[in-house]
Write a protein that holds these residues in place. Structure first.
Motif, PDB file in Angstrom:
ATOM      1  N   ASN A  59       0.927  -1.198  -0.075  1.00 56.82           N
ATOM      2  CA  ASN A  59      -0.080  -0.070   0.041  1.00 56.82           C
ATOM      3  C   ASN A  59       0.944   1.387  -0.167  1.00 56.82           C
ATOM      4  O   ASN A  59       0.495   2.272  -0.449  1.00 56.82           O
ATOM      5  CB  ASN A  59      -1.089   0.030   1.274  1.00 56.82           C
ATOM      6  N   GLU A  60       2.085   1.151   0.590  1.00 55.85           N
ATOM      7  CA  GLU A  60       2.933   2.453   0.852  1.00 55.85           C
ATOM      8  C   GLU A  60       3.487   2.664  -0.506  1.00 55.85           C
ATOM      9  O   GLU A  60       4.012   3.872  -0.838  1.00 55.85           O
ATOM     10  CB  GLU A  60       4.105   2.030   1.771  1.00 55.85           C
ATOM     11  N   VAL A  61       3.227   1.695  -1.800  1.00 56.72           N
ATOM     12  CA  VAL A  61       3.851   2.024  -2.929  1.00 56.72           C
ATOM     13  C   VAL A  61       3.167   3.212  -3.628  1.00 56.72           C
ATOM     14  O   VAL A  61       3.750   4.102  -4.390  1.00 56.72           O
ATOM     15  CB  VAL A  61       3.694   0.807  -3.811  1.00 56.72           C
ATOM     16  N   TRP A  62       2.057   3.325  -3.321  1.00 58.38           N
ATOM     17  CA  TRP A  62       0.982   4.495  -3.829  1.00 58.38           C
ATOM     18  C   TRP A  62       1.626   5.890  -3.564  1.00 58.38           C
ATOM     19  O   TRP A  62       1.614   6.777  -4.358  1.00 58.38           O
ATOM     20  CB  TRP A  62      -0.284   4.302  -3.400  1.00 58.38           C
ATOM     21  N   ILE A  63       2.400   5.982  -2.404  1.00 58.53           N
ATOM     22  CA  ILE A  63       2.883   7.499  -2.215  1.00 58.53           C
ATOM     23  C   ILE A  63       3.983   7.619  -2.945  1.00 58.53           C
ATOM     24  O   ILE A  63       4.340   8.640  -3.095  1.00 58.53           O
ATOM     25  CB  ILE A  63       3.056   7.569  -0.478  1.00 58.53           C
ATOM     26  N   VAL A  64       4.940   6.410  -3.119  1.00 63.07           N
ATOM     27  CA  VAL A  64       6.085   6.623  -3.812  1.00 63.07           C
ATOM     28  C   VAL A  64       5.759   7.062  -5.299  1.00 63.07           C
ATOM     29  O   VAL A  64       6.306   7.886  -5.774  1.00 63.07           O
ATOM     30  CB  VAL A  64       6.698   5.282  -3.857  1.00 63.07           C
ATOM     31  N   ILE A  65       4.754   6.511  -5.874  1.00 63.25           N
ATOM     32  CA  ILE A  65       4.219   6.866  -7.316  1.00 63.25           C
ATOM     33  C   ILE A  65       3.767   8.222  -7.004  1.00 63.25           C
ATOM     34  O   ILE A  65       3.961   8.829  -8.179  1.00 63.25           O
ATOM     35  CB  ILE A  65       2.955   5.526  -7.473  1.00 63.25           C
ATOM     36  N   GLY A  66       2.834   8.517  -6.213  1.00 67.18           N
ATOM     37  CA  GLY A  66       2.310   9.969  -6.031  1.00 67.18           C
ATOM     38  C   GLY A  66       3.659  10.798  -6.140  1.00 67.18           C
ATOM     39  O   GLY A  66       3.488  11.969  -6.854  1.00 67.18           O
ATOM     40  N   GLY A  67       4.598  10.801  -5.093  1.00 64.17           N
ATOM     41  CA  GLY A  67       5.734  11.496  -5.203  1.00 64.17           C
ATOM     42  C   GLY A  67       6.377  11.658  -6.635  1.00 64.17           C
ATOM     43  O   GLY A  67       6.810  12.950  -6.985  1.00 64.17           O
ATOM     44  N   GLY A  68       6.671  10.514  -7.075  1.00 61.23           N
ATOM     45  CA  GLY A  68       7.356  10.386  -8.429  1.00 61.23           C
ATOM     46  C   GLY A  68       6.220  11.352  -9.565  1.00 61.23           C
ATOM     47  O   GLY A  68       6.977  11.955 -10.273  1.00 61.23           O
ATOM     48  N   ALA A  69       5.245  11.304  -9.532  1.00 61.43           N
ATOM     49  CA  ALA A  69       4.295  11.794 -10.370  1.00 61.43           C
ATOM     50  C   ALA A  69       4.285  13.396 -10.233  1.00 61.43           C
ATOM     51  O   ALA A  69       4.482  14.112 -11.150  1.00 61.43           O
ATOM     52  CB  ALA A  69       2.901  10.992 -10.228  1.00 61.43           C
ATOM     53  N   LEU A  70       4.509  13.725  -9.050  1.00 52.47           N
ATOM     54  CA  LEU A  70       4.408  15.094  -8.835  1.00 52.47           C
ATOM     55  C   LEU A  70       5.694  15.827  -9.146  1.00 52.47           C
ATOM     56  O   LEU A  70       5.963  16.970  -9.759  1.00 52.47           O
ATOM     57  CB  LEU A  70       4.160  15.327  -7.386  1.00 52.47           C
ATOM     58  N   PHE A  71       6.752  15.070  -9.019  1.00 54.24           N
ATOM     59  CA  PHE A  71       8.009  15.429  -9.291  1.00 54.24           C
ATOM     60  C   PHE A  71       8.012  15.627 -10.773  1.00 54.24           C
ATOM     61  O   PHE A  71       8.697  16.454 -11.489  1.00 54.24           O
ATOM     62  CB  PHE A  71       9.303  14.753  -8.916  1.00 54.24           C
ATOM     63  N   ALA A  72       7.486  14.564 -11.570  1.00 59.24           N
ATOM     64  CA  ALA A  72       7.585  14.490 -13.055  1.00 59.24           C
ATOM     65  C   ALA A  72       6.531  15.603 -13.688  1.00 59.24           C
ATOM     66  O   ALA A  72       7.163  16.173 -14.747  1.00 59.24           O
ATOM     67  CB  ALA A  72       7.286  13.053 -13.448  1.00 59.24           C
ATOM     68  N   GLY A  73       5.417  15.911 -13.141  1.00 57.12           N
ATOM     69  CA  GLY A  73       4.429  16.540 -13.718  1.00 57.12           C
ATOM     70  C   GLY A  73       4.709  17.959 -13.311  1.00 57.12           C
ATOM     71  O   GLY A  73       4.197  18.936 -14.231  1.00 57.12           O
ATOM     72  N   PHE A  74       4.867  18.336 -11.949  1.00 55.37           N
ATOM     73  CA  PHE A  74       4.903  19.595 -11.484  1.00 55.37           C
ATOM     74  C   PHE A  74       6.143  19.931 -10.669  1.00 55.37           C
ATOM     75  O   PHE A  74       5.992  19.911  -9.450  1.00 55.37           O
ATOM     76  CB  PHE A  74       3.720  20.094 -10.807  1.00 55.37           C
ATOM     77  N   PRO A  75       7.389  19.924 -11.113  1.00 54.51           N
ATOM     78  CA  PRO A  75       8.577  19.875 -10.435  1.00 54.51           C
ATOM     79  C   PRO A  75       8.577  21.036  -9.513  1.00 54.51           C
ATOM     80  O   PRO A  75       9.453  21.023  -8.260  1.00 54.51           O
ATOM     81  CB  PRO A  75       9.901  19.804 -11.380  1.00 54.51           C
ATOM     82  N   GLU A  76       8.184  22.282  -9.850  1.00 50.05           N
ATOM     83  CA  GLU A  76       8.275  23.527  -8.867  1.00 50.05           C
ATOM     84  C   GLU A  76       7.373  23.331  -7.777  1.00 50.05           C
ATOM     85  O   GLU A  76       7.718  23.759  -6.751  1.00 50.05           O
ATOM     86  CB  GLU A  76       7.834  24.856  -9.797  1.00 50.05           C
ATOM     87  N   VAL A  77       6.164  22.414  -8.156  1.00 47.31           N
ATOM     88  CA  VAL A  77       5.203  22.398  -6.797  1.00 47.31           C
ATOM     89  C   VAL A  77       6.087  21.457  -5.746  1.00 47.31           C
ATOM     90  O   VAL A  77       6.127  21.934  -4.697  1.00 47.31           O
ATOM     91  CB  VAL A  77       3.807  21.700  -7.368  1.00 47.31           C
TER      92      VAL A  77
END
Length: 344
Positions: free
Chosen positions: A61-79
């Motif tokens: 279940n914790e994998v989902w927060i890793v995916i979320g963090g990676g997606a945020l970095f890839a899509g909106f690096p300044e955020v």
């Protein structure tokens, strides 16, 4: 501007990141809720059963927060950069709590001494509750906005995060996940522990209903921008209506002891709460208290169109695979918990 199905890539990424973080809160949420309730179980056997109820799934279940963090970095690096630097201390506490929760689960059964197991029980319960609380504190501050200037650098202090609304949101999140976790545990247990958990489910549901009412009143009174979209588009009022109905259905299904239906309604409640927050923030992602001109939005904080397009293809392949694996694990380990020599 590149689009897919008539929606621009920036909005697709906003929706994708929201969906992934929602998945994390639903899935790891019942783990955190179960952990927060752990010290309410007095018997060794009850604690072992509660641990083994989440044993096969908590790390996945914790994998989902890793995916979320990676997606945020890839899509909106300044955020990503502004958010993690602004919330440095809360995120470090969050990571420390995640580490202690993991080692508490794994170390507890390594030695038979009572003091050893009690020590890791306390560590597991406190770290689980702290994670849930910090998630709410971060969410509360994101919805209010932070002290951010034109350079998108946080200019405030840690004490600013400990404001009444953020603390209220933190307690509400903890109450929600405790209810979510109690419902999950009652589905996985039987006999005396099942009877004890039926009482816990009722009490945690009452706790959550009280907290969500208080948070909703506070939001409407002191954060008018969090209802601006619904005021502008009255047809969207069906979203909070559905959320209220989902919460009402939790209590209804609990009364009938249909806990699977109650768990689904709890997951729907979490989803609709996240939808409400996303709906009221969009197109903003991180609000500035200094000026609306300094807000980080899906447009001024996004990666290049090429990056968004390529990563959207990667996400379209990867996220369903993770979702499929998660489903497979849950189906494999469905049913009541039985202790054996391989149990925690």
């Amino acid at each position: 501007m590149a689009t897919f199905l008539g929606i621009d890539f920036q909005t697709w990424w906003f929706l994708l990141i929201g969906a992934v973080f929602t998945g994390y809160i639903i899935l790891d949420g019942f783990d955190l809720g179960a952990g927060s309730l752990h010290l309410f179980f007095n018997k060794e056997e009850s604690r072992r059963i509660a641990l083994n109820a989440i044993g096969p799934v908590w790390d996945g279940n914790e994998v989902w927060i890793v995916i979320g963090g990676g997606a945020l970095f890839a899509g909106f690096p300044e955020v990503y950069a502004t958010l993690l630097s602004a919330f440095y201390i809360p995120f470090m506490l969050f990571l420390v709590a995640i580490i202690f929760r993991a080692i508490s689960i794994e170390f507890r059964s390594k030695e038979p001494m009572k003091w050893w197991r009690k020590m890791w029980d306390v560590s597991y319960s406190i770290s689980s509750a702290l994670i849930a609380f910090l998630l709410g504190v971060i969410l509360g501050n994101v919805t209010q906005g932070i002290n951010m200037g034109a350079d998108h650098v946080f200019r405030g202090s840690f004490t600013e995060f400990l404001n009444p609304y953020a603390l209220l949101t933190g307690v509400t999140t903890l109450a929600l996940l405790m209810m979510h976790g109690a419902i999950y545990l009652v589905m996985k247990t039987e006999n005396r522990l099942y009877a004890k958990l039926t009482v816990m489910v009722r009490n945690t549901t009452i706790f959550f209903v009280i907290m969500i009412l208080l948070t909703s009143f506070y939001t409407l009174l002191y954060l008018p921008h969090m209802a601006a979209t619904i005021r502008a588009y009255p047809e969207l009022f069906f979203v909070p209506v559905l959320m209220v109905l989902a919460i009402a259905n939790i209590t209804r299904q609990i009364t009938k002891r249909k806990y699977m239906a109650a768990f689904v309604s709890s997951a729907v409640t979490i989803s609709l709460l996240m939808v409400l927050v996303a709906m009221e923030l969009y197109p903003n992602m991180l609000l500035s208290k200094q000026s609306a001109e300094y807000h980080l939005t899906v447009y001024n904080a996004a990666s290049s169109q090429k990056t968004l397009g390529i990563m959207l293809i990667v996400a379209a392949i990867g996220v369903p695979l993770v979702a499929g694996y998660t489903t497979f694990v849950f189906m494999t380990f469905k049913g009541k918990v039985k202790l054996d020599e391989m149990s925690y």
